[in-house]
Design an enzyme around this catalytic site. Structure first.
Site, short mmCIF file in Angstrom:
data_model
loop_
_atom_site.label_atom_id
_atom_site.label_comp_id
_atom_site.label_asym_id
_atom_site.label_seq_id
_atom_site.Cartn_x
_atom_site.Cartn_y
_atom_site.Cartn_z
N ARG A 92 49.85 -34.17 44.39
CA ARG A 92 49.12 -32.91 44.24
C ARG A 92 48.33 -32.89 42.95
O ARG A 92 47.19 -32.43 42.91
CB ARG A 92 50.12 -31.77 44.27
CG ARG A 92 49.55 -30.43 43.89
CD ARG A 92 50.62 -29.38 43.84
NE ARG A 92 50.13 -28.13 43.30
CZ ARG A 92 49.42 -27.25 43.99
NH1 ARG A 92 49.14 -27.51 45.25
NH2 ARG A 92 49.01 -26.14 43.45
N CYS A 116 54.21 -30.19 50.09
CA CYS A 116 55.32 -31.13 49.97
C CYS A 116 56.58 -30.38 50.36
O CYS A 116 56.54 -29.22 50.76
CB CYS A 116 55.41 -31.66 48.54
SG CYS A 116 55.74 -30.37 47.38
N ASP A 124 44.30 -21.87 45.86
CA ASP A 124 43.35 -20.76 45.85
C ASP A 124 43.04 -20.26 44.43
O ASP A 124 41.91 -19.90 44.11
CB ASP A 124 43.87 -19.61 46.72
CG ASP A 124 45.25 -19.15 46.30
OD1 ASP A 124 46.14 -20.02 46.14
OD2 ASP A 124 45.45 -17.95 46.08
N LEU A 125 44.04 -20.28 43.56
CA LEU A 125 43.82 -19.77 42.19
C LEU A 125 42.91 -20.72 41.40
O LEU A 125 42.09 -20.28 40.59
CB LEU A 125 45.16 -19.59 41.47
CG LEU A 125 46.15 -18.63 42.15
CD1 LEU A 125 47.44 -18.53 41.35
CD2 LEU A 125 45.54 -17.24 42.34
N ASP A 304 62.03 -26.54 37.91
CA ASP A 304 62.29 -27.98 38.02
C ASP A 304 63.71 -28.36 37.61
O ASP A 304 64.10 -29.51 37.74
CB ASP A 304 61.29 -28.77 37.17
CG ASP A 304 59.89 -28.68 37.75
OD1 ASP A 304 58.94 -29.05 37.05
OD2 ASP A 304 59.75 -28.21 38.89
C1 EPZ Z 1 53.50 -27.76 38.18
O1 EPZ Z 1 53.12 -27.74 39.55
C2 EPZ Z 1 54.45 -28.94 38.04
N1 EPZ Z 1 53.75 -30.18 38.39
C3 EPZ Z 1 55.66 -28.75 38.96
O2 EPZ Z 1 56.55 -29.84 38.72
C4 EPZ Z 1 56.36 -27.45 38.57
O3 EPZ Z 1 57.43 -27.23 39.45
C5 EPZ Z 1 55.36 -26.29 38.65
O4 EPZ Z 1 54.21 -26.57 37.82
C6 EPZ Z 1 55.97 -24.96 38.19
O5 EPZ Z 1 56.43 -25.08 36.89
C7 EPZ Z 1 52.92 -30.74 37.47
O6 EPZ Z 1 52.73 -30.22 36.39
C8 EPZ Z 1 52.26 -32.02 37.87
P1 EPZ Z 1 52.07 -23.92 39.97
P2 EPZ Z 1 51.90 -26.76 40.02
O7 EPZ Z 1 50.60 -23.96 40.25
O8 EPZ Z 1 50.86 -26.70 38.96
C9 EPZ Z 1 51.69 -21.00 43.68
C10 EPZ Z 1 57.97 -31.60 39.28
O9 EPZ Z 1 59.09 -31.61 39.82
N2 EPZ Z 1 50.24 -21.25 43.60
O10 EPZ Z 1 52.54 -23.29 38.71
O11 EPZ Z 1 51.50 -27.14 41.37
C11 EPZ Z 1 52.45 -22.24 44.17
O12 EPZ Z 1 52.43 -22.30 45.58
C12 EPZ Z 1 56.87 -30.71 39.81
O13 EPZ Z 1 57.67 -32.27 38.26
C13 EPZ Z 1 49.38 -20.53 44.41
O14 EPZ Z 1 49.81 -19.69 45.19
O15 EPZ Z 1 52.69 -25.36 40.07
C14 EPZ Z 1 53.83 -22.00 43.63
O16 EPZ Z 1 54.53 -21.15 44.51
C15 EPZ Z 1 57.31 -30.00 41.08
N3 EPZ Z 1 48.04 -20.78 44.34
C16 EPZ Z 1 53.57 -21.29 42.31
O17 EPZ Z 1 52.22 -20.78 42.38
C17 EPZ Z 1 47.51 -21.71 43.47
O18 EPZ Z 1 46.28 -21.88 43.44
C18 EPZ Z 1 53.69 -22.18 41.08
O19 EPZ Z 1 52.77 -23.23 41.24
C19 EPZ Z 1 48.41 -22.44 42.65
C20 EPZ Z 1 49.77 -22.19 42.72
#
Ligand code: EPZ
Length: 418
Positions: A92, A116, A124-125, A304
């Protein structure tokens, strides 16, 4: 297909050196595309995800060279702005190249990232942020396409403090004219590391680590050398390993502030954490007590670390409640832990854990990165032998995990057994 064999051994004892942060290295690798100079990253962990991101940068035309824990990226030869789905499906975080390409080249075409095991993972954000900046965004044929000559000087409010959206928008605004204000930004340490890296390249960004980030656009960035921060989740995983085996581990190369939420919960459970000048010592003990945990954006308890703490609380007598507020499907490790005798009931985003001391080894599958780590931890406690399959998930985010555990006394071997 390789698997891990884990047997109950004695308490873990010794010193563990934590590797560089996967979730800091990945956005910084993407940001390296924003300059035509050479970037030298040190302390880079040797992980599958880093290899995939290196391949993505090379596909875009950058040159990437690795020598031990040093990664050298030269963005002067970039000749493509399109990332096919083979990369975004596999990892991702490869979608983070979109903000970097838009910033420097005003164009990008990136295949949708795959979901995943833990959730649909929408973007979307990210896209709303790019549009707010003035880029024209099109979504067609499974691709996200951006271009345009936007002026900065906008205010963006994130609906949710998304880590990836904060990083992508920060990068997309860095080389725009004008000053961009990003509100309700994620505050994770990896975002501060990205800000520090970009500023060393010549960017003018303030506020990372707080909920409002100010990005003053600059004309260009130059190549730099940067040491990535240690991996707070790897550190937390070993802290739990000390606790679940009732052992004593010294954790080296950790930023204390980054693991405060983990320390607080371990102390609530009754685990002793001793802060030293060059790391911290974690001492498990026989008498631990249940607790309640709710995952939150940083500086709250990290999602995490949720699977690893669920493994620990499965061995602590009494009832603990785990609430997962970040991802909609991050309890895939529960059925696997139940195969080992864990008493866990799931209601939506709430897991009720009735800890017990008689977990038994079983054959289990890693469903995602942190779930795999949790199963190894549970295997260190359970009677008998635990076989863990689907190791590719673990290899994505942990550098030589079984070797590091073996070096502090774990009975764990990795083999070609099917
Ligand atoms: C980052 O993922 C990390 N990955 C993840 O680590 C971590 O779990 C996550 O942040 C939360 O801390 C990396 O940094 C590479 P988010 P990311 O955007 O950026 C929703 C690991 O195990 N969302 O903060 O994808 C999303 O669906 C991995 O190392 C939207 O709805 O996380 C989720 O429910 C797993 N729209 C929540 O926000 C968007 O456009 C948090 O996602 C973006 C996110």
């Amino acid at each position: 297909m390789e698997s891990l064999l884990v047997r109950k051994g004695g308490p873990l004892k010794g010193t563990v050196k934590i590797s560089g942060s996967k979730n800091s290295t990945l956005p910084i690798m993407a940001a390296s595309l924003m300059c035509s100079g050479e970037v030298i990253l040190t302390g880079v962990p040797d992980l599958e995800d880093i290899k995939v991101m290196s391949g993505a940068l090379e596909l875009l035309g950058a040159r990437v060279k690795r020598e031990q824990d040093v990664l050298v990226i030269d963005g002067s030869t970039i000749d493509s702005f399109e990332l096919p789905e083979e990369f975004s499906r596999r990892m991702r975080a490869s979608n983070l190249v979109m903000g970097a390409l838009l910033s420097r080249f005003r164009q990008a075409r990136v295949a949708y990232p795959g979901g995943c095991a833990i959730g649909t993972r929408p973007v979307d954000l990210h896209l709303k942020g790019f549009e707010k900046l003035g880029y024209t965004i099109k979504e067609e044929y499974g691709f996200m396409e951006g271009n345009g000559q936007p002026r900065g000087g906008k205010e963006i409010l994130l609906d949710f403090p998304s880590v990836g959206a904060t990083e992508n928008i920060m990068m997309a605004a860095t080389l725009l004219p004008g000053t961009t204000i990003l509100r309700n930004a994620a505050r994770e340490p990896e975002i501060v590391d990205l800000q520090n890296f970009l500023n060393r390249m010549g960017a003018r960004i303030r506020g990372a680590g707080l909920d409002t980030i100010r990005i003053e656009g600059v004309q260009r960035l130059g190549g730099v050398e940067h040491a990535v921060i240690p991996d707070r989740i790897e550190a937390g995983t070993f802290m739990v390993a000390a606790a679940i085996t009732r052992g004593e581990l010294f954790i080296e190369n950790v930023v204390l502030e980054h693991v405060q939420p983990i320390i607080a919960k371990l102390q609530e459970i009754g685990v002793e954490v001793i802060i030293c000048s060059c790391g911290l010592k974690v001492v498990g003990n026989q008498k631990m007590k249940p607790t309640d945990i709710k995952t939150m954006p940083y500086p709250g308890f990290p999602t995490d670390m949720q699977p690893q703490f669920m493994a620990l609380l499965s061995t602590v007598e009494g009832t603990s409640i785990m609430v997962e507020t970040i991802f909609e499907n991050r309890f895939m490790h529960v059925p696997e832990l139940r195969r080992m005798g864990a008493d866990i009931k799931v209601e939506g985003r709430v897991a009720i854990i009735k800890g017990r001391t008689d977990l038994e080894g079983a054959t289990v599958e890693a469903t995602d990165l942190r779930a795999g780590a949790a199963l190894i931890l549970a295997g260190l406690f359970a009677e008998g032998e635990t076989r863990i399959q689907q190791l590719e998930h673990i290899d994505r985010g942990y550098e030589n995990l079984h070797v590091k555990l073996k070096n502090v006394g774990a009975d764990i071997v990795r083999g070609p057994w099917s």
